[in-house]
Design a protein around this motif. Structure first.
Motif, short mmCIF file in Angstrom:
data_model
loop_
_atom_site.label_atom_id
_atom_site.label_comp_id
_atom_site.label_asym_id
_atom_site.label_seq_id
_atom_site.Cartn_x
_atom_site.Cartn_y
_atom_site.Cartn_z
N PRO A 125 0.82 -1.22 0.00
CA PRO A 125 0.00 0.00 0.00
C PRO A 125 0.85 1.26 0.00
CG PRO A 125 0.07 -0.95 2.19
CD PRO A 125 0.84 -1.88 1.31
N ARG A 126 0.23 2.36 -0.42
CA ARG A 126 0.85 3.67 -0.26
C ARG A 126 0.26 4.36 0.97
NH1 ARG A 126 0.69 6.87 -5.77
NH2 ARG A 126 -1.43 6.08 -5.97
N VAL A 127 -1.01 4.03 1.22
CA VAL A 127 -1.68 4.54 2.42
C VAL A 127 -2.29 3.34 3.14
CG1 VAL A 127 -3.47 6.08 3.30
CG2 VAL A 127 -2.32 6.61 1.13
N LEU A 128 -2.00 3.23 4.43
CA LEU A 128 -2.51 2.09 5.19
C LEU A 128 -3.43 2.58 6.30
CD1 LEU A 128 -2.46 -0.96 5.84
CD2 LEU A 128 -0.41 -0.56 7.20
N LEU A 129 -4.63 2.04 6.31
CA LEU A 129 -5.59 2.36 7.37
C LEU A 129 -5.63 1.18 8.34
CD1 LEU A 129 -6.93 4.60 5.45
CD2 LEU A 129 -9.03 3.84 6.45
N LEU A 130 -5.19 1.42 9.56
CA LEU A 130 -5.20 0.34 10.54
C LEU A 130 -6.35 0.59 11.51
CD1 LEU A 130 -1.40 0.21 11.40
CD2 LEU A 130 -2.69 -1.54 10.17
N ASP A 131 -7.31 -0.32 11.49
CA ASP A 131 -8.47 -0.14 12.36
C ASP A 131 -8.26 -0.94 13.65
OD1 ASP A 131 -10.89 0.48 13.40
OD2 ASP A 131 -12.08 -0.23 11.70
N GLU A 132 -7.86 -0.24 14.71
CA GLU A 132 -7.59 -0.85 16.02
C GLU A 132 -6.77 -2.13 15.90
OE1 GLU A 132 -10.58 -0.86 18.95
OE2 GLU A 132 -11.79 0.65 17.96
N PRO A 133 -5.51 -1.99 15.47
CA PRO A 133 -4.69 -3.18 15.22
C PRO A 133 -4.48 -4.04 16.46
CG PRO A 133 -3.35 -1.18 15.18
CD PRO A 133 -4.79 -0.75 15.20
N ALA A 134 -4.62 -3.48 17.66
CA ALA A 134 -4.35 -4.26 18.87
C ALA A 134 -5.63 -4.63 19.60
CB ALA A 134 -3.41 -3.50 19.80
N ALA A 135 -6.78 -4.40 18.98
CA ALA A 135 -8.04 -4.67 19.67
C ALA A 135 -8.17 -6.15 20.01
CB ALA A 135 -9.22 -4.24 18.80
N GLY A 136 -8.51 -6.44 21.26
CA GLY A 136 -8.78 -7.80 21.68
C GLY A 136 -7.54 -8.66 21.87
N VAL A 137 -6.36 -8.07 21.73
CA VAL A 137 -5.14 -8.85 21.88
C VAL A 137 -4.72 -8.85 23.35
CG1 VAL A 137 -2.71 -8.98 21.25
CG2 VAL A 137 -4.42 -8.27 19.56
N PRO A 138 -4.39 -10.00 23.91
CA PRO A 138 -3.96 -10.02 25.30
C PRO A 138 -2.69 -9.19 25.51
CG PRO A 138 -3.76 -12.20 24.26
CD PRO A 138 -4.50 -11.33 23.31
N GLN A 139 -2.59 -8.59 26.70
CA GLN A 139 -1.49 -7.69 27.03
C GLN A 139 -0.13 -8.29 26.66
OE1 GLN A 139 -2.74 -4.73 28.55
NE2 GLN A 139 -0.78 -3.96 27.79
N SER A 140 0.00 -9.59 26.87
CA SER A 140 1.29 -10.24 26.65
C SER A 140 1.72 -10.20 25.19
CB SER A 140 1.21 -11.69 27.13
OG SER A 140 0.14 -12.34 26.46
N ASP A 141 0.75 -10.06 24.29
CA ASP A 141 1.07 -10.10 22.86
C ASP A 141 1.15 -8.73 22.20
OD1 ASP A 141 1.09 -12.76 23.15
OD2 ASP A 141 -0.72 -13.19 21.96
#
Lengths: 254, 334
Positions: A166-182
């Motif tokens: 991509p030239r423009v990347l839209l990241l929609d909550e990339p860390a949503a729902g991921v456990p703290q350890s990850d």
């Protein structure tokens, strides 16, 4: 620098309610921008307008100087506007290698080929291995996606987006729902994104926002109320009001 | 319409998936079964040839339903188009070379596939199913009304294929037709194995799981599915042409809703999303039908219904799908 991504006076209303109200935004290659806002601020609508899944009432979206407002979602992806999904949208029955290979093949115009297999295409495999290796998914590349951990699925989501170059990347909550350890791995992946890529991240986790973004845009009630450096955002009285106001309302509702 | 598929069995194997050992084994199994059938039922080769023609239709249906998730109850339109094209070429234009008739069948099937695809793919879910039913009725009615071309309800007769390759006459026992059918099935099987594991096959599996995700990767699900419909039409056209050449008549039943529905039943019986599932389902259904209807002409449909219910309840992945999953689990346990 010439902006790679521009939104001009974007407006969209649902039944008289302006969900996106005269939003303008401009990004240059290499920008790291976080888009934040209280619930119901219109972030999802904004993403849908930008990606072409929703038509604006007025306004314009430009990618690399070209107006794409009249072009559908698929055409915008082909012009370099790629998004990741807040809730992982992966193919449960397919492997990480197949996901990335499909993206690479699509990008290079070979996804319609009726013969051969990507495992036998050295250039595709090289890219698949490199990308999955960078994200620490190489050992899992032939496992089914439904068998790998959620944090790894989030990383794969990023890998698929990157495979589309991509030239423009839209990241929609990339860390949503991921456990703290990850989350560490995901933050590392975000830090390692190509330097010339313009990234717009929609995120609730303010710690992540402050570590990642060089610039923060705050959306409230469909309008941009703040566009500036992360260090200034918490001091801005309107931002405080938008957030506190929404919290106040939320506690009333509860 | 949710169906359990056997795609996942193929997808788990981290092996090279070019045409290789597994495919040759598959091909060998098909040829072995064909040889056994030849010696077991030397007086009933016509039935075996009919099974092969039906198998081609079910394989064709599997491409759009099993691999792409399109719901259709009108797939016989593609088969019938192939059968009528091959038949009309012979009966009206004197094109009696079986390979030329086959070519007509393939082209007509592909064109019918394109037409059906363009219409059916405009909708999803139940409306899609209704469109497919409407289409098969339209095709059927068209063939019925154009009776000067198709023979209408009397069927199209006067089909007289010449010797295959100028050497092998289509004999009364149906030996030539049977061997012709087996060869066609083997060729189609090999071609389809290549297609389902190609980049395009992978794209279609993705579309079946999540078309929105595919769009966000910059690919058009509609374009891909239309292409698959054309391929599917060509395969069904082979089956239709084989039917016209071997039976030398084409009836309206080859364009019927019943045939469409039966092909879906055969596919579900064997297991969707796998070429072997399609083949297994066809063989089991057609044989069961033949044996049971001979044994008990009054209640055979009841028994077919009971078999179907049993399979759907106790082996929802279909006969082949369930067996394959069982062996995959055992292999993993070892």
């Amino acid at each position: 620098m010439q902006p790679i991504f521009e939104v001009r006076n974007l407006k969209r209303a649902f039944g008289g309610l302006a969900v996106t109200n005269d939003v303008s935004l401009s990004m240059a290659p290499g920008d790291r921008v976080a888009l934040i806002g209280p619930n119901g601020a219109g972030k999802t609508t904004f993403v849908n307008l930008v990606t072409g899944n929703l038509k604006p009432d007025s306004g314009e979206v430009r990618i690399g100087g070209e107006a794409v407002t009249g072009i559908d979602a698929i055409g915008r992806v082909r012009r370099g506007l790629v998004r990741s999904f807040q809730v992982t949208r992966l193919f449960a029955d397919m492997t990480p290698a197949e996901h990335v290979a499909l993206a690479v093949l699509q990008r290079s115009g070979r996804a319609g080929r009726l013969f051969g297999n990507f495992l036998g295409m050295p250039d595709v495999m090289a890219e698949v291995e490199e990308l999955l290796g960078k994200l620490g998914l190489k050992e899992l590349m032939h496992r089914k996606v439904s068998e790998i951990a959620y944090g790894q699925q989030r990383l794969l989501e990023i890998a698929v987006a990157l495979a589309l170059k991509p030239r423009v990347l839209l990241l929609d909550e990339p860390a949503a729902g991921v456990p703290q350890s990850d989350t560490g791995r995901i933050e590392q992946a975000l830090a390692d994104l190509p330097a010339d890529l313009a990234v717009l991240m929609i995120e609730h986790d303010m710690d992540l926002v402050f570590r990642f973004a060089k610039r923060v845009v705050v959306l409230a009630a469909g309008a941009i109320i703040f566009d500036g450096s992360p260090s200034d955002v918490t001091k801005d009285p309107r931002v405080r009001e938008a957030y506190l106001g929404s919290y106040a309302n939320a506690s009333h509702a509860a | 319409m949710t169906m359990t598929t056997t795609n996942d069995l193929i997808a788990t194997a981290p092996v090279r998936r070019r045409f290789g050992g597994g495919d040759l084994a598959g091909l060998a199994v098909i040829l072995l079964v064909a040889v056994i059938g030849y010696f077991l039922f030397p007086n009933n080769l016509a039935l075996l040839t009919r099974i092969i023609a039906a198998a081609l239709l079910v394989l064709s249906l599997d491409l759009v339903t099993g691999y792409c998730g399109v719901a259709t109850l009108g797939h016989a339109a593609l088969f019938g188009a192939g059968a009528y094209a091959a038949g009309i070429a012979s009966a009206h234009y004197g094109i009696n070379d079986p390979l030329a008739m086959l070519a007509f069948g393939i082209v007509a099937g592909a064109v019918a596939g394109l037409v059906c695809g363009v219409v059916i793919l405009r909708a999803h879910g139940l409306p899609q199913l209704v469109l497919s039913i409407a289409l098969i009725h339209l095709f059927h009615e068209f063939a019925n009304k154009a009776s000067s071309w198709t023979g209408g309800s009397d069927g199209l007769s006067g089909i007289a294929p010449t010797a295959l390759l100028g050497l092998y006459e289509f004999d009364l026992w149906g030996r030539t037709a049977y061997v012709f059918g087996v060869v066609l099935l083997a060729i189609v099987f090999v071609v389809l194995r290549l297609i389902v594991r190609s980049p395009f096959g992978m794209l279609c599996r993705g579309i079946k799981e999540d078309p929105i995700r595919i769009r966000s990767m910059g690919a058009s699900p509609k374009m891909a599915l239309t292409k698959m419909y054309v391929i599917s039409g060509a395969v069904a056209g082979v089956g239709g042409a084989l039917n016209a050449i071997s039976t030398q008549v084409v009836g309206l039943d080859s364009l019927s809703f019943t045939m469409s529905a039966e092909s879906l039943v055969m596919l579900v019986l064997g297991g969707t999303g796998s070429l072997f599932g399609a083949l297994t389902g066809t063989v089991v259904f057609m044989f069961f039908e033949d044996v049971v209807s001979a044994a008990n002409p009054f209640h055979w449909l009841t028994m077919v219904g009971a078999l179907l219910i049993a399979v759907v309840l106790f082996a929802p992945k279909g006969i082949y799908g369930t067996a394959a999953a069982f062996f995959a689990r055992r292999k993993e346990a070892q």
